[in-house]
Scaffold this active site. Structure first.
Site, mmCIF file in Angstrom:
data_model
loop_
_atom_site.group_PDB
_atom_site.id
_atom_site.type_symbol
_atom_site.label_atom_id
_atom_site.label_comp_id
_atom_site.label_asym_id
_atom_site.label_seq_id
_atom_site.Cartn_x
_atom_site.Cartn_y
_atom_site.Cartn_z
ATOM 1 N N GLY A 16 0.697 -1.086 -0.055
ATOM 2 C CA GLY A 16 -0.030 0.039 0.030
ATOM 3 C C GLY A 16 0.850 1.257 0.182
ATOM 4 O O GLY A 16 0.205 2.404 0.449
ATOM 5 N N SER A 17 2.196 1.197 -0.625
ATOM 6 C CA SER A 17 2.877 2.606 -0.666
ATOM 7 C C SER A 17 2.301 3.386 -1.511
ATOM 8 O O SER A 17 2.315 4.614 -1.306
ATOM 9 C CB SER A 17 4.426 2.304 -0.642
ATOM 10 N N ASN A 18 1.753 3.120 -2.542
ATOM 11 C CA ASN A 18 1.126 4.048 -3.686
ATOM 12 C C ASN A 18 -0.143 4.475 -3.093
ATOM 13 O O ASN A 18 -0.394 5.571 -3.301
ATOM 14 C CB ASN A 18 1.015 3.004 -5.141
ATOM 15 N N ARG A 95 -4.480 -9.127 -8.901
ATOM 16 C CA ARG A 95 -5.148 -10.156 -9.796
ATOM 17 C C ARG A 95 -5.367 -9.582 -10.997
ATOM 18 O O ARG A 95 -5.584 -8.734 -11.340
ATOM 19 C CB ARG A 95 -6.723 -10.295 -8.949
ATOM 20 N N HIS A 113 2.494 0.668 -13.025
ATOM 21 C CA HIS A 113 3.597 -0.761 -13.283
ATOM 22 C C HIS A 113 4.962 -0.316 -13.016
ATOM 23 O O HIS A 113 5.185 0.830 -13.491
ATOM 24 C CB HIS A 113 3.141 -1.275 -14.729
ATOM 25 N N ASP A 149 -0.985 -4.992 -18.867
ATOM 26 C CA ASP A 149 -0.054 -3.931 -19.235
ATOM 27 C C ASP A 149 0.285 -3.407 -20.127
ATOM 28 O O ASP A 149 1.470 -3.017 -20.475
ATOM 29 C CB ASP A 149 1.138 -4.587 -18.238
HETATM 30 C C1 GRF Z 1 4.157 -1.354 -7.130
HETATM 31 O O1 GRF Z 1 5.606 -1.577 -7.397
HETATM 32 C C2 GRF Z 1 3.309 -1.484 -8.147
HETATM 33 O O2 GRF Z 1 4.120 -0.641 -9.548
HETATM 34 C C3 GRF Z 1 2.924 -2.363 -8.913
HETATM 35 O O3 GRF Z 1 2.989 -3.366 -7.339
HETATM 36 C C4 GRF Z 1 3.663 -2.579 -6.373
HETATM 37 C C5 GRF Z 1 2.915 -2.360 -5.377
HETATM 38 O O4 GRF Z 1 3.609 -1.586 -4.283
HETATM 39 N N1 GRF Z 1 1.889 -2.633 -9.581
HETATM 40 P P1 GRF Z 1 2.562 -1.016 -3.313
HETATM 41 O O5 GRF Z 1 1.645 -1.907 -2.613
HETATM 42 O O6 GRF Z 1 1.694 0.235 -3.805
HETATM 43 O O7 GRF Z 1 3.536 -0.496 -1.911
#
Ligand code: GRF
Length: 217
Positions: A16-18, A95, A113, A149
């Site tokens: 969940g860092s994004n 998924r 991605h 993708d």
């Molecule tokens: C990220 O590297 C994103 O690009 C990929 O999965 C990872 C998820 O990281 N699709 P987070 O859960 O957002 O930390």
């Protein structure tokens, strides 16, 4: 630009860092969105705690509880649509999605991605970039279309590959850029500045350097 914040639902599977970067941008830099819900397919996704801490409603639709992908996706759609989002953001959602799901959210389904698409679609992007010996790697935010993708690219960020990089050091360098470009892409979308023409994403009606794209045609 509409004065109402854009309703957004974020789908996660893990860290969940994004998601956190989107939360921070909303709280600290007035990203004009309303995070209506965070939905995870995994009950143990750490990102659920972050959403909870930010007082965003969380839901789990555990794919293990469904006999088929179609049944899982029907439940996922029900959970999403209850919040009437105008954007569904995949943030580390692991998924593969079916065509009924993708078509339902066409034009308002985004993904991040960890590679410079079209290079390295799929998993283990950092290890594959190192094995291929590329000098440059990065991240891509794109609209999701039926193939995995390959949807229209909204924005990319590049990072150098340096001597002695490991998949982990490279991933950390890329992740920093992911946290910059995902909120940016969502901001452009929320401000109504994105359009798609002939499979290419335009910002304010043009291809822009800010999108970090190399036009190959
Ligand atoms: C990220 O590297 C994103 O690009 C990929 O999965 C990872 C998820 O990281 N699709 P987070 O859960 O957002 O930390």
């Amino acid at each position: 630009m509409s004065s109402l914040p854009l309703p957004v639902v974020v789908l996660i599977s893990g860290r969940g860092s994004n998601l956190q970067a989107i939360i921070d941008e909303t709280r600290e830099r007035e990203l004009p969105i309303e995070l209506r819900a965070v939905i995870s397919n995994s009950p143990v996704a750490p990102g659920l705690r972050q959403a909870h801490a930010a007082r965003i409603p969380t839901y789990v639709v555990d794919h293990h509880e469904f006999a088929t992908r179609e049944a899982f996706e029907r439940a996922l759609i029900e959970a999403i649509d209850a919040h009437h989002p105008r954007l569904v953001a995949l943030a580390g959602f692991m998924r593969v999605l079916g065509t009924a799901f993708i078509d339902r959210y066409a034009g308002r389904l985004m993904n991040i991605h960890s590679s410079l698409l079209p290079q390295f679609p799929g998993l283990k992007t950092h290890a594959r970039a190192l094995a291929a010996g590329v000098v440059e790697h990065g991240a891509t935010v794109h609209f999701v279309t039926r193939d995995v993708d390959v949807g229209p690219i909204i924005v990319q960020a590049r990072v150098p590959v340096v001597a002695d990089d490991t998949p982990d050091t490279l991933a950390a360098r890329v992740l920093e850029q992911e946290h910059r470009i995902y909120p940016l892409a969502i901001r452009w979308f929320a401000e109504g500045r994105l359009s798609v023409r002939e499979g290419k994403v335009l910002l304010d009606g043009r291809r822009q350097a800010a999108q970090g794209l190399v036009d190959r045609d």
